[in-house]
Design an enzyme around this catalytic site. Structure first.
Site, PDB file in Angstrom:
ATOM      1  N   LYS A 180       0.839  -1.206   0.000  1.00  0.00           N
ATOM      2  CA  LYS A 180       0.000   0.000   0.000  1.00  0.00           C
ATOM      3  C   LYS A 180       0.874   1.257   0.000  1.00  0.00           C
ATOM      4  CE  LYS A 180      -3.784  -2.519   2.009  1.00  0.00           C
ATOM      5  NZ  LYS A 180      -4.414  -3.101   3.191  1.00  0.00           N
ATOM      6  N   GLN A 227      -5.341  -2.247   9.132  1.00  0.00           N
ATOM      7  CA  GLN A 227      -5.083  -3.546   8.509  1.00  0.00           C
ATOM      8  C   GLN A 227      -5.692  -4.664   9.367  1.00  0.00           C
ATOM      9  OE1 GLN A 227      -3.713  -3.968   5.465  1.00  0.00           O
ATOM     10  NE2 GLN A 227      -4.058  -6.161   5.651  1.00  0.00           N
ATOM     11  N   ASP A 251     -11.615   1.639   3.114  1.00  0.00           N
ATOM     12  CA  ASP A 251     -11.869   0.214   2.903  1.00  0.00           C
ATOM     13  C   ASP A 251     -13.325  -0.064   2.513  1.00  0.00           C
ATOM     14  OD1 ASP A 251      -9.764  -1.647   3.200  1.00  0.00           O
ATOM     15  OD2 ASP A 251      -9.717  -1.373   5.375  1.00  0.00           O
TER      16      ASP A 251
HETATM   17  N1  GUN Z   1      -6.874  -7.719   5.344  1.00  0.00           N
HETATM   18  C1  GUN Z   1      -7.093  -8.477   4.238  1.00  0.00           C
HETATM   19  N2  GUN Z   1      -7.718  -7.757   3.286  1.00  0.00           N
HETATM   20  C2  GUN Z   1      -7.910  -6.516   3.800  1.00  0.00           C
HETATM   21  C3  GUN Z   1      -8.483  -5.320   3.288  1.00  0.00           C
HETATM   22  O1  GUN Z   1      -8.988  -5.254   2.158  1.00  0.00           O
HETATM   23  N3  GUN Z   1      -8.475  -4.253   4.133  1.00  0.00           N
HETATM   24  C4  GUN Z   1      -7.958  -4.309   5.381  1.00  0.00           C
HETATM   25  N4  GUN Z   1      -8.019  -3.223   6.136  1.00  0.00           N
HETATM   26  N5  GUN Z   1      -7.410  -5.404   5.885  1.00  0.00           N
HETATM   27  C5  GUN Z   1      -7.384  -6.498   5.096  1.00  0.00           C
END
Ligand code: GUN
Length: 285
Positions: free
Chosen positions: A53, A97, A120
């Site tokens: 990211k 996350q 998200d």
């Molecule tokens: N963990 C696995 N996929 C995701 C996601 O799309 N967003 C977040 N925040 N955590 C994750």
């Protein structure tokens, strides 16, 4: 021979378009969109996603701050950090996350993020607005899957789509987005009776269950389009692999996403897009 749906290539071209747009906003608004990612603990998968990211943010020209906290952090402290970020006008997007350690209530944390900064698309307000077909931030992986299907020229309207998996992150929202595209959608899961009988009906099969090579060739209809959301380690080769047995299925289908290089890069790209959208909505309010 199936068409290999190249998510890496599409992600790259979308990031290039976004980078050009970000350069324009910087002139217009005097700053770039700012994404803050909170990482709790050191789960290798999560660390790798967070690094991806940050790298994508750099490519697109967004400001990225990663806040790293040990997995002993209390829920109260985490909520305190979110509260500060919610009230910080220089922050446009907040992402925590997942997964979080067991002593932290994930639903409470997600709901604590201001819906306008929820890049998200997991906040209850964004989820409700998705199901009500109102403007909202769409979750990144489902959004990326629809973009991939469209770019690959796959007709969705009227098709039999089977989604394997019913998570809040992928299975449920992608089902709703496919329904919005006028597909006939079936959601299958771990308790579905005779899963193969259900998956063989699919013109488009979307698999998000998190089990290495779970979908075998006999479970897929000839000529189907297969979207593999899984990111697993092959227990034998230790290489990254999806939820579908790619080598066995590829000769049988019309199009398929690889792992890696399919859905994954699109998820991160959609996160960049969501951050820009949150920034623009704020600037234009
Ligand atoms: N963990 C696995 N996929 C995701 C996601 O799309 N967003 C977040 N925040 N955590 C994750």
């Amino acid at each position: 021979m199936a068409t290999i749906i190249n998510g890496k290539e599409l992600a790259l071209s979308l990031k290039q378009e976004m980078a050009a747009n970000v350069a324009t906003f910087t002139e217009k608004y005097g700053r770039v969109p700012h994404l803050v990612v909170i990482l709790v603990g050191e789960d290798p998968g999560s660390v790798s996603y967070v690094t991806g990211k940050a790298k994508a943010s750099e490519e697109v020209g967004l400001k990225n701050t990663t806040i790293r906290k040990p997995d002993t952090i209390s829920e109260e402290e985490l909520l305190g950090i979110i509260d500060e970020l919610n009230n910080d006008d220089t922050v446009d997007g907040i992402l925590v996350q997942l997964p979080l350690p067991k002593h932290i209530d994930t639903d409470k944390v997600i709901a604590a993020i201001k819906a306008e900064k929820d890049v998200d698309g997991f906040h209850p307000m964004n989820v409700a607005n998705l199901w009500l077909k109102q403007p909202c931030t769409l979750p990144c992986t489902p959004k990326g899957i629809i973009k991939l299907l469209k770019r690959a020229g796959v007709e969705i309207a009227g098709k039999e789509v089977v989604v394997v998996g019913r998570s809040n992150i992928v299975g449920l929202p992608v089902s709703k987005l496919l329904l919005n595209e006028n597909a006939t959608v079936t959601i299958a899961h771990s308790r579905t009776r005779d899963l193969g009988e259900v998956t063989r009906r699919a013109d488009i099969l979307v698999v998000a269950i998190g089990r290495a090579k779970f979908i075998t060739a006999d479970m897929v209809k000839e000529g189907a389009v297969v979207i593999d959301v899984g990111v697993n380690r092959d227990p034998e080769s230790k290489k990254l692999c999806g939820d579908v047995d790619f080598a066995a299925i590829e000769p049988k289908v019309s199009a398929i996403t690889p792992v890696p290089g399919g859905v994954g890069p699109m998820t991160i790209t959609c996160l960049m897009e969501n951050t820009i959208e949150c920034f623009l909505r704020k600037m234009e309010r």
